[in-house]
Design a protein around this motif. Structure first.
Motif, PDB file in Angstrom:
ATOM      1  N   SER A   1      -1.682 -44.867  49.441  1.00 33.67           N
ATOM      2  CA  SER A   1      -1.114 -45.618  50.670  1.00 33.67           C
ATOM      3  C   SER A   1      -1.953 -46.435  51.607  1.00 33.67           C
ATOM      4  O   SER A   1      -2.842 -46.244  51.231  1.00 33.67           O
ATOM      5  CB  SER A   1      -0.939 -44.162  51.961  1.00 33.67           C
ATOM      6  N   ASP A   2      -1.482 -46.981  52.715  1.00 34.88           N
ATOM      7  CA  ASP A   2      -1.989 -48.347  52.942  1.00 34.88           C
ATOM      8  C   ASP A   2      -2.974 -47.335  54.498  1.00 34.88           C
ATOM      9  O   ASP A   2      -4.514 -48.217  54.725  1.00 34.88           O
ATOM     10  CB  ASP A   2      -0.953 -48.922  54.134  1.00 34.88           C
ATOM     11  N   ASP A   3      -2.851 -46.085  54.601  1.00 36.75           N
ATOM     12  CA  ASP A   3      -4.260 -45.175  56.027  1.00 36.75           C
ATOM     13  C   ASP A   3      -4.863 -44.936  54.583  1.00 36.75           C
ATOM     14  O   ASP A   3      -5.619 -46.073  55.466  1.00 36.75           O
ATOM     15  CB  ASP A   3      -2.492 -44.210  56.001  1.00 36.75           C
TER      16      ASP A   3
ATOM     17  N   LEU B   1      -5.908 -46.620  52.779  1.00 37.58           N
ATOM     18  CA  LEU B   1      -6.585 -48.059  51.870  1.00 37.58           C
ATOM     19  C   LEU B   1      -7.636 -48.684  53.492  1.00 37.58           C
ATOM     20  O   LEU B   1      -8.510 -49.852  53.486  1.00 37.58           O
ATOM     21  CB  LEU B   1      -6.096 -49.523  51.468  1.00 37.58           C
ATOM     22  N   ASN B   2      -6.675 -48.858  54.630  1.00 40.40           N
ATOM     23  CA  ASN B   2      -6.772 -49.378  55.530  1.00 40.40           C
ATOM     24  C   ASN B   2      -8.444 -48.063  56.431  1.00 40.40           C
ATOM     25  O   ASN B   2      -9.857 -48.624  56.596  1.00 40.40           O
ATOM     26  CB  ASN B   2      -6.327 -49.392  56.823  1.00 40.40           C
ATOM     27  N   LYS B   3      -8.785 -47.222  56.058  1.00 35.83           N
ATOM     28  CA  LYS B   3      -9.844 -46.798  56.473  1.00 35.83           C
ATOM     29  C   LYS B   3     -10.757 -46.556  56.026  1.00 35.83           C
ATOM     30  O   LYS B   3     -12.030 -46.967  56.579  1.00 35.83           O
ATOM     31  CB  LYS B   3      -9.201 -44.754  56.453  1.00 35.83           C
TER      32      LYS B   3
ATOM     33  N   SER C   1     -11.263 -49.557  54.549  1.00 32.77           N
ATOM     34  CA  SER C   1     -12.033 -50.828  54.338  1.00 32.77           C
ATOM     35  C   SER C   1     -12.045 -50.905  55.781  1.00 32.77           C
ATOM     36  O   SER C   1     -13.624 -51.965  56.178  1.00 32.77           O
ATOM     37  CB  SER C   1     -10.769 -51.780  54.549  1.00 32.77           C
ATOM     38  N   ASP C   2     -12.409 -50.540  56.761  1.00 30.63           N
ATOM     39  CA  ASP C   2     -12.921 -49.806  57.902  1.00 30.63           C
ATOM     40  C   ASP C   2     -14.331 -49.554  58.180  1.00 30.63           C
ATOM     41  O   ASP C   2     -15.311 -50.140  58.316  1.00 30.63           O
ATOM     42  CB  ASP C   2     -12.442 -49.541  59.228  1.00 30.63           C
TER      43      ASP C   2
END
Length: 639
Positions: A112-114, A116-118, A120-121
């Motif tokens: 999920s994008d969630d 992946l975003n976490k 990355s951050d």
């Protein structure tokens, strides 16, 4: 950065600090000094909030990060590797690393994008905090403090107290705090590690406050000195050597002011006494009495540097050869310490045994002292040698039910009680302290008692292992004076370079499992050793092809005449240096005279003259060094 205002701290009825003030500024590198018991370590605990002041305030920025090294850290226990313990300094980076690992595991089943975003951050923050280099930095600092790659993987619990303290120091340094508070950081370091720490702290960009009795260490790091004395904190704008000079000058001025004031007070008291009975002078008398009461009194100078006033007594001198060691070999499992080596200690030798921990200093010292019999080869004492051995384990030989004084009386009956009370005073046992029972003393106090015993023994050969531990600077000076006037022979292990430089006339070190000797002082050894150390890049450089050596020829008449001329010039220059040194010292005395420093114009003229003559003195010394080098080159050419 940190502001201490009107600080008072009381222990029972005693005020350790009384209305003391101090401001620590960014970039300050401060040595906090003072006799044992004046509250240096306590002040650090007050700054970090472990103790609360009786009155006054400690103010600092809310986000300030403090790194605090103290001896209480010895109680820290962990079964994890010392590398892991050191890396605990990176709390946020470690947390991010764990979170990234968990997110990567989730990513195996959840794209999920969630997630992946976490991820990355977290990775961006980890990179911003230099997280990918933290293990390298931990390796680097631990190596600097003397830990090998293999040792860095060993559990903290398997190391002795001194090595655990090094790990705590590494963890604090890795935190890169805004200010470092270091309480006796060199106590558990060998000489190579002390030098590494010096270089690290010299480059450290934050503020530093150091409590230490190692004056060489302080001189190389600090730019300010704060003295804790009589409940006050007094600032000196320079390193420890500057502090000694400035304090001496201030005390000379204060002494003159005290002397003048006392003369004035006596004169006033005579006038008051003379005219007290006369009614016509009553108003004048009362006015002078009130003026005396209002007078701000100048304190007399206290002598903080007592001198040795006892003498060594041993009943018989030793023969010429004190200890003869032949073909000595010593090994532990998987570690060869000494291998087929020889050593000779002669009467009058004052030997400093130096080197990194783990090279065999203490082992060799025990062999010399006959405390270790498990070796091959022979170690033989010479004619009439009587020995005493001081080491930390000697504390076990103290009789716990004895008072301190009785322990020395029983051990050294040839000394008078007055002499024994004097030496106990030198080692910080004053007044009724001499009647304390051994069993109530701390480890450091017992160590000082054992050292006092060693110095009163009927021995013409002393073996001393780290005798300056637990001593303040005044007590180290006492020990230096004692050893300088000792007419026997000794060998000493210590990491205090000032102490070694003032007591040793020979240096022993262990290299390639052999006892090596340098015939000179510690400072001379350091200069010689710095020149012989091969730089890393030189080690890997290709060895140049050796040129055929030129045939030796006899020195020419001209070169002999030139050498004679240069030697005469050197002798003449030495006399000029001696005369100039005397002139500079006389001008220094003039600067402290009241008629000079109380007159602005005279002070300016005298200071200008002093600076000019001192510059001439320094130039003469520089000329002597250049001329001495020329003579050495000429002598080498004639060899």
């Amino acid at each position: 950065m940190i502001s201490i205002n009107n600080l008072t701290f009381e222990i029972g009825a005693r005020a350790l600090y009384d209305d003391a003030n101090w401001h620590i500024k960014p970039g300050d590198k401060v040595g906090l000094i003072g006799a044992n018991g004046t509250g240096k370590s306590t002040l650090l605990k007050i700054i970090v909030g472990e103790y609360a002041p009786t009155s006054g305030t400690i103010s600092m920025a809310k986000d300030i990060k403090i790194g605090y090294l103290n001896q209480d850290l010895l109680s820290y226990h962990s079964e994890k590797s010392i590398l892991h313990v050191a890396m605990e300094a990176f709390a946020r980076q470690n947390q991010l690393h764990t979170e990234i690992e968990n997110l990567l595991k989730k990513l195996e089943t959840d794209y999920s994008d969630d997630i992946l975003n976490k991820l990355s951050d977290k990775q961006l923050e980890f990179e911003a905090l230099d997280g990918y280099n933290i293990e390298f930095r931990a390796h680097e600092i631990l190596a600097g403090l003397g830990f090998s790659e293999d040792e860095q993987q060993r559990p903290l619990a398997t190391f002795s107290g001194g090595w655990r303290m090094r790990v705590m120091l590494a963890r604090i340094l890795l935190q890169t705090p805004d200010i470092l508070l270091l309480d006796e950081p060199t106590n558990h370091l060998d000489l190579p590690s002390i030098k590494w720490l010096e270089n690290y702290l010299q480059a450290f960009e934050g503020a530093i406050v150091i409590v230490s009795h190692d004056r060489y260490f302080l001189d190389r790091i600090i730019n300010k000195t704060v003295e804790s004395r009589k409940g006050k904190l007094t600032l000196y704008a320079g390193n420890y050597s500057y502090y000694l000079e400035e304090k001496s000058l201030r005390e000379e001025i204060q002494g003159n002011q005290f002397k003048n004031q006392q003369a004035k007070i006596k004169q006033e008291e005579k006038l008051i006494e003379r005219f007290r009975a006369k009614a016509s002078k009553a108003k004048m008398v009362q006015s002078r009495i009130k003026a005396l009461d209002r007078m701000e009194r100048v304190d007399a100078i206290d002598d903080d540097n007592p001198e040795v006033n006892f003498s060594f007594k041993f009943s018989k001198p030793s023969g010429r050869h004190v200890v003869t060691m032949e073909n000595i070999s010593k090994a532990y499992p998987n570690l060869q310490i000494l291998e087929n080596t020889n050593g000779l200690i002669e009467k009058g030798d004052k030997i400093a045994l130096i080197g990194a921990n783990g090279k065999g200093k203490s082992t060799l010292l025990r062999i010399v002292a006959d405390a270790d019999k498990e070796f091959s080869g022979s170690s033989v004492k010479g004619h009439n040698v009587s020995q005493t051995f001081f080491a930390q384990h000697q504390l076990e030989a103290l009789h716990l039910e004895n008072s301190i004084l009785q322990e020395l009386v029983n051990f050294a009956p040839k000394h008078t009680e007055t002499e024994l009370r004097s030496i106990l005073g030198c080692f910080l046992f004053t007044g009724d302290d001499a009647f304390k029972k051994i069993k109530v003393l701390s480890g450091g106090e017992k160590s000082r008692v054992a050292l006092a015993k060693a110095l009163t023994a009927d021995a013409n050969f002393l073996v001393l292992d780290e005798p300056t531990n637990h001593l303040d600077m005044a007590s180290v000076n006492i020990l230096i004076q004692a050893l300088q006037q000792y007419e026997g022979t000794f060998i000493v292990v210590s990491h205090d370079r000032y102490f070694l430089d003032h007591v040793a006339n020979k240096i022993w070190y262990i290299e390639d499992r052999k006892i090596k000797e340098y015939p000179g002082t510690y400072q001379e050894y350091e200069e010689w050793n710095s020149k012989r150390v091969v730089k890393p890049e030189e080690k890997v450089a290709k060895k140049p092809k050796e040129e055929p050596k030129p045939k030796q020829v006899a020195p020419s008449v001209d070169s002999q005449r030139l050498l004679q001329k240069k030697n005469k010039e050197l002798s003449s220059l030495e006399q000029k240096i001696s005369d100039q040194e005397g002139l500079v010292k006389r001008l220094e005395v003039d600067l402290a005279k009241e008629e000079i420093y109380s007159d602005a114009q005279k002070l300016q003229d005298c200071t200008r003259n002093y600076n000019s003559e001192k510059a001439r003195y320094e130039q003469l010394q520089a000329d002597w060094e250049l001329l001495a080098e020329e003579i050495m080159e000429l002598e080498a050419g004639q060899a």
